[in-house]
Design an enzyme around this catalytic site. Sequence first.
Site, PDB file in Angstrom:
ATOM      1  N   GLY A 160       1.291  -1.062  -0.277  1.00  0.00           N
ATOM      2  CA  GLY A 160       0.204   0.123   0.220  1.00  0.00           C
ATOM      3  C   GLY A 160       0.850   1.145  -0.064  1.00  0.00           C
ATOM      4  CB  CYS A 161       0.464   3.973   2.008  1.00  0.00           C
ATOM      5  SG  CYS A 161       1.014   5.660   1.896  1.00  0.00           S
TER       6      CYS A 161
END
Length: 179
Positions: free
Chosen positions: A13-14
């Site tokens: 993800g991020c």
Amino acid sequence: MDKQYKFATFAGGCFWCMVKPFDELPGIKRVVSGYTWGTVENPTYQQVCSDTTGHYEAVQITYDPEVFSYEKLLELFWQQIDPTDPGGQFYDRGQSYQTAIFYHDVEQKKLAEESKQALQASGRFNKPVVTPILPAEPFYPAEEYHQHYYKKNPAHYERYQIGSGRKGFIEEHWSDIKK
């Protein structure tokens, strides 16, 4: 005698959220935020966020396998993500925020597959573990302002961890693991 460092590359993800868990641990030489697996060389953050380049936001970890094993890296990786979500991570949606393990050699592939199977068999999650295990491709470091974001912007980083749901998810699913 020169140390023989290796690379481990993970998409969780991020990428802001994937540096701190690995950073500054014994045997970890460097953690870089960047982009991998896409169709554009040296992409920008804006290009990757457009979901048109095929890149994942990822971290590339340079580590000393004699001090910190790949198995330990895998364990720590799984504890940072929702491996059952094929559409991204928490409130970050889209291909660039999907999870993946990128192996750099046959041994890493074998260990990643074994760890994924063990996680699925553990019963920790009530849905299938869908994180793919893919061959490593060129890795492009992200812009400097993304590097070690948790140190540069600690208040925003903490709000993001909480607001995105990542922190609560990790606490709910991994509170039994000693850090």
